[in-house]
Design an enzyme around this catalytic site. Structure first.
Site, PDB file in Angstrom:
ATOM      1  N   LYS A 106       0.855  -1.193   0.000  1.00 23.93           N
ATOM      2  CA  LYS A 106       0.000   0.000   0.000  1.00 23.93           C
ATOM      3  C   LYS A 106       0.885   1.235   0.000  1.00 23.93           C
ATOM      4  CE  LYS A 106      -4.311   0.897   2.485  1.00 23.93           C
ATOM      5  NZ  LYS A 106      -4.875   0.876   3.838  1.00 23.93           N
TER       6      LYS A 106
HETATM    7  C1  E4P Z   1      -8.296   1.229   4.252  1.00 22.69           C
HETATM    8  O1  E4P Z   1      -7.494   0.846   3.464  1.00 22.69           O
HETATM    9  C2  E4P Z   1      -8.177   2.520   4.966  1.00 22.69           C
HETATM   10  O2  E4P Z   1      -6.930   2.625   5.546  1.00 22.69           O
HETATM   11  C3  E4P Z   1      -9.295   2.673   5.941  1.00 22.69           C
HETATM   12  O3  E4P Z   1     -10.498   2.242   5.347  1.00 22.69           O
HETATM   13  C4  E4P Z   1      -9.403   4.066   6.506  1.00 22.69           C
HETATM   14  O4  E4P Z   1     -10.573   4.164   7.275  1.00 22.69           O
HETATM   15  P1  E4P Z   1     -10.855   5.365   8.290  1.00 22.69           P
HETATM   16  O5  E4P Z   1     -11.099   6.600   7.509  1.00 22.69           O
HETATM   17  O6  E4P Z   1     -12.063   4.935   9.060  1.00 22.69           O
HETATM   18  O7  E4P Z   1      -9.620   5.473   9.152  1.00 22.69           O
END
Ligand code: E4P
Length: 241
Positions: A106
């Site tokens: 990522k």
């Molecule tokens: C997923 O890859 C993200 O890191 C995650 O959905 C972020 O979610 P949040 O905005 O609730 O922290």
């Protein structure tokens, strides 16, 4: 045909793949191994996404956690780089990929992140480009060869901007190019309506916090209806077995 719980064929994605149908994939958005294990039993885990905040929340060693999660699910497990320059991201991305074959690297949607994405993708890595907040950014991620683009719906809603509108735009744009392999991974989901709307739009993947997955299952009328059926059944004095 009766399917054993541990059979690979028991997983719903088996049926969809072999029926020639594509169904939305559910990833779990957590670094809590016990939660993932429980949801995997329910066949609700097509993959997992983590981020540095989720790893911090788990209080555990990142490499250990990623290795454990990768052993639970064969699906992609996103592990996020923390370097901010392309060289550092590449080094971290290669290291993370070596943990398990199903690691998806990522990277953030920055200039360095796109450079790292292009190189890692050329090396055969699955790259998830995260922190996407505009359709323009999603175009760049597709151009860089990302396997997944992660638009954050909840965080847009938080600033009074329609997160689902962004999903609609990206899905519409990507659909214009049928050979494009980048999948729309809806992230920052806060409630079941985000998921339902994403499915209506045809997004490929949704990453869901475990609490939202549990919310999907529950309906007060289901509980009430079952209670009434069982009470009536009891009155009959019958038993099926
Ligand atoms: C997923 O890859 C993200 O890191 C995650 O959905 C972020 O979610 P949040 O905005 O609730 O922290």
């Amino acid at each position: 045909m009766r399917l054993g719980k541990t059979s690979a064929f028991a997983h719903p994605s088996f049926f969809f793949r072999h029926a020639g149908l594509e169904f939305m994939k559910f990833f779990v958005d957590t670094a809590e191994v016990a939660e993932i294990r429980a949801l995997a039993e329910l066949c609700m885990v097509d993959g997992v996404t983590t981020n540095p905040s989720l790893i911090a929340k788990s209080g555990r060693d990142m490499k250990q956690v990623i290795a454990e999660i990768c052993a639970i699910t064969p699906g992609p497990v996103s592990a996020e780089v923390t370097a901010t320059d392309a060289t550092g991201m590449l080094a971290e991305g290669r290291f993370l990929r070596a943990i398990a074959p199903n690691v998806a690297v990522k990277v953030p949607l920055t200039e360095a992140g796109l450079i790292a994405c292009r190189t890692l993708a050329a090396e055969g890595a699955l790259v998830n480009v995260t922190l996407c907040f505009s359709a323009a950014q999603a175009l760049l991620a597709a151009k860089a060869g990302a396997a997944f683009i992660s638009p954050f719906v909840g965080r847009l809603d938080d600033i009074a901007t329609d997160g689902m509108r962004l999903i609609a735009d990206i899905v519409q744009i990507y659909r214009n190019y049928p050979t494009l392999r980048t999948e729309v991974l809806v992230a920052s989901i806060r409630h079941p309506i985000h998921l339902v709307e994403s499915a209506k739009l045809g997004a490929h993947v949704a990453t869901l916090p475990p609490a939202v997955i549990r919310q999907l299952l529950k309906h007060p009328l289901t509980d009430k209806g079952l209670e009434a059926f069982l009470a009536d059944w009891k009155k009959t004095g019958q038993s099926i077995l």
